[in-house]
Write an enzyme that holds these catalytic residues in place. Structure first.
Site, mmCIF file in Angstrom:
data_model
loop_
_atom_site.group_PDB
_atom_site.id
_atom_site.type_symbol
_atom_site.label_atom_id
_atom_site.label_comp_id
_atom_site.label_asym_id
_atom_site.label_seq_id
_atom_site.Cartn_x
_atom_site.Cartn_y
_atom_site.Cartn_z
ATOM 1 N N GLU A 51 1.214 6.932 7.285
ATOM 2 C CA GLU A 51 2.338 6.481 6.448
ATOM 3 C C GLU A 51 2.121 6.922 5.000
ATOM 4 O O GLU A 51 3.043 7.372 4.322
ATOM 5 C CB GLU A 51 2.460 4.953 6.486
ATOM 6 C CG GLU A 51 2.846 4.400 7.836
ATOM 7 C CD GLU A 51 3.066 2.890 7.791
ATOM 8 O OE1 GLU A 51 3.615 2.384 6.806
ATOM 9 O OE2 GLU A 51 2.675 2.214 8.765
ATOM 10 N N LEU A 92 19.073 -5.751 4.618
ATOM 11 C CA LEU A 92 19.929 -5.507 3.449
ATOM 12 C C LEU A 92 21.357 -5.936 3.754
ATOM 13 O O LEU A 92 21.868 -5.697 4.850
ATOM 14 C CB LEU A 92 19.925 -4.026 3.078
ATOM 15 C CG LEU A 92 18.641 -3.479 2.466
ATOM 16 C CD1 LEU A 92 18.798 -1.993 2.201
ATOM 17 C CD2 LEU A 92 18.269 -4.216 1.189
ATOM 18 N N SER A 147 0.833 -1.210 0.000
ATOM 19 C CA SER A 147 0.000 0.000 0.000
ATOM 20 C C SER A 147 0.868 1.262 0.000
ATOM 21 O O SER A 147 0.506 2.269 -0.611
ATOM 22 C CB SER A 147 -0.984 -0.006 1.177
ATOM 23 O OG SER A 147 -0.304 0.149 2.400
ATOM 24 N N ASN A 148 2.025 1.198 0.657
ATOM 25 C CA ASN A 148 2.943 2.354 0.591
ATOM 26 C C ASN A 148 3.504 2.525 -0.818
ATOM 27 O O ASN A 148 3.616 3.640 -1.312
ATOM 28 C CB ASN A 148 4.066 2.203 1.620
ATOM 29 C CG ASN A 148 3.645 2.656 3.000
ATOM 30 O OD1 ASN A 148 3.484 3.844 3.250
ATOM 31 N ND2 ASN A 148 3.413 1.701 3.889
ATOM 32 N N ARG A 187 13.485 -8.261 4.526
ATOM 33 C CA ARG A 187 14.839 -8.814 4.653
ATOM 34 C C ARG A 187 15.789 -7.723 5.113
ATOM 35 O O ARG A 187 15.587 -6.549 4.787
ATOM 36 C CB ARG A 187 15.354 -9.338 3.290
ATOM 37 C CG ARG A 187 14.518 -10.366 2.610
ATOM 38 C CD ARG A 187 14.483 -11.715 3.257
ATOM 39 N NE ARG A 187 15.764 -12.183 3.756
ATOM 40 C CZ ARG A 187 15.927 -13.383 4.300
ATOM 41 N NH1 ARG A 187 14.896 -14.215 4.423
ATOM 42 N NH2 ARG A 187 17.102 -13.765 4.754
ATOM 43 N N ASN A 199 13.574 4.075 4.731
ATOM 44 C CA ASN A 199 12.627 3.053 5.192
ATOM 45 C C ASN A 199 11.497 3.749 5.927
ATOM 46 O O ASN A 199 11.700 4.811 6.514
ATOM 47 C CB ASN A 199 13.330 2.078 6.152
ATOM 48 C CG ASN A 199 12.381 0.995 6.652
ATOM 49 O OD1 ASN A 199 11.596 0.425 5.882
ATOM 50 N ND2 ASN A 199 12.419 0.715 7.947
ATOM 51 N N HIS A 258 8.767 2.997 9.017
ATOM 52 C CA HIS A 258 8.528 2.082 10.137
ATOM 53 C C HIS A 258 7.253 2.533 10.855
ATOM 54 O O HIS A 258 7.078 3.735 11.088
ATOM 55 C CB HIS A 258 9.725 2.115 11.097
ATOM 56 C CG HIS A 258 9.595 1.148 12.217
ATOM 57 N ND1 HIS A 258 9.808 -0.203 12.055
ATOM 58 C CD2 HIS A 258 9.227 1.323 13.518
ATOM 59 C CE1 HIS A 258 9.597 -0.820 13.211
ATOM 60 N NE2 HIS A 258 9.243 0.087 14.110
ATOM 61 N N ASP A 308 16.096 -0.537 11.790
ATOM 62 C CA ASP A 308 15.294 0.600 12.280
ATOM 63 C C ASP A 308 16.137 1.606 13.058
ATOM 64 O O ASP A 308 15.697 2.145 14.080
ATOM 65 C CB ASP A 308 14.149 0.091 13.190
ATOM 66 C CG ASP A 308 13.269 -0.925 12.489
ATOM 67 O OD1 ASP A 308 13.033 -0.767 11.280
ATOM 68 O OD2 ASP A 308 12.830 -1.883 13.152
#
Ligand code: GRF
Length: 205
Positions: free
Chosen positions: A183, A97, A16-17, A95, A111, A113, A154
């Site tokens: 988001e 990186l 969805s992002n 995953r 990213n 979160h 994160d």
């Protein structure tokens, strides 16, 4: 000075992002940046359908197809180089990186979160686990964070956050839905700002 910012979006799930990034691009809201590749770590990710529906190139690199992390990491990096990606946007990519990717794209990997980092981040903190932990903590607010990715889960510098209230009677699902709405506003906007800087200076911010 780079004239465009070529974005690869890395996904593992519903996407969805990714959809909001593609919608922003279609509406001219990415400041000339362009999504050139969607890379998925899962062959059945719905995000792949979203990418194909928008005419974006896709590739699948699944860990189970490789005998070692090194081989998987190399296979993940290769299509990013081939697509001449400048900026990587993780959007539900599950995953970690590999070090080679982080070194090559240092400062140019974003990213999103679903919590207010540095709280509720780190290994195992994804999906409903994040929202369960927020509810258990008794915190009165949660939200989402866009940050630059480094070697730790994160962890890298925070670029932007949006907050939502935690409401009485919230379940992980209701809280997740409220956070996800934010988001979808925050990620395309932050990507746009990041790409604008990149196109002006070429330097990671
Ligand atoms: C989002 O909650 C995002 O914050 C997290 O993974 C989820 C991905 O959702 N990193 P979607 O695949 O974009 O719908």
């Amino acid at each position: 000075m780079p004239k465009t910012a070529r974005i690869a979006v890395l996904v593992s799930g519903g996407g969805s992002n990714l959809q909001t990034i593609l919608d922003a691009q279609k509406a001219g809201g990415l400041a000339g940046a362009e999504v050139v590749l969607v890379l998925s770590s899962k062959s059945d990710a719905y995000a792949l359908t979203r990418a194909k529906d928008s005419g974006i190139r896709t590739t699948v690199v699944e860990r189970k197809a490789f005998s070692s992390d090194e081989a998987f990491n190399a296979a993940t990096l290769a299509p990013l180089i081939e697509a001449e990606a400048d900026i990587l946007c993780l959007a539900g990519y599950l995953r970690k990186l590999g070090p080679g990717i982080i070194q090559r794209y240092r400062g140019r990997i974003l990213n999103i979160h679903p919590a207010l980092l540095p709280k509720f981040g780190g290994p195992g903190m994804y999906g409903h686990y994040v929202h369960e932990a927020v509810l258990k903590s008794g915190d009165k607010e949660s939200g989402c964070t866009v940050h630059v990715v480094d070697e730790e889960f994160d962890h890298g510098p925070v670029l932007a956050q949006a907050k939502v209230p935690v409401q009485p009677g919230d379940t992980p699902e209701t809280l997740a839905a409220r956070v996800l709405e934010q988001e979808h506003q925050l990620y395309p906007k932050t990507i746009r700002e990041f790409c604008e800087k990149y196109m002006k200076s070429g330097a990671p911010s």
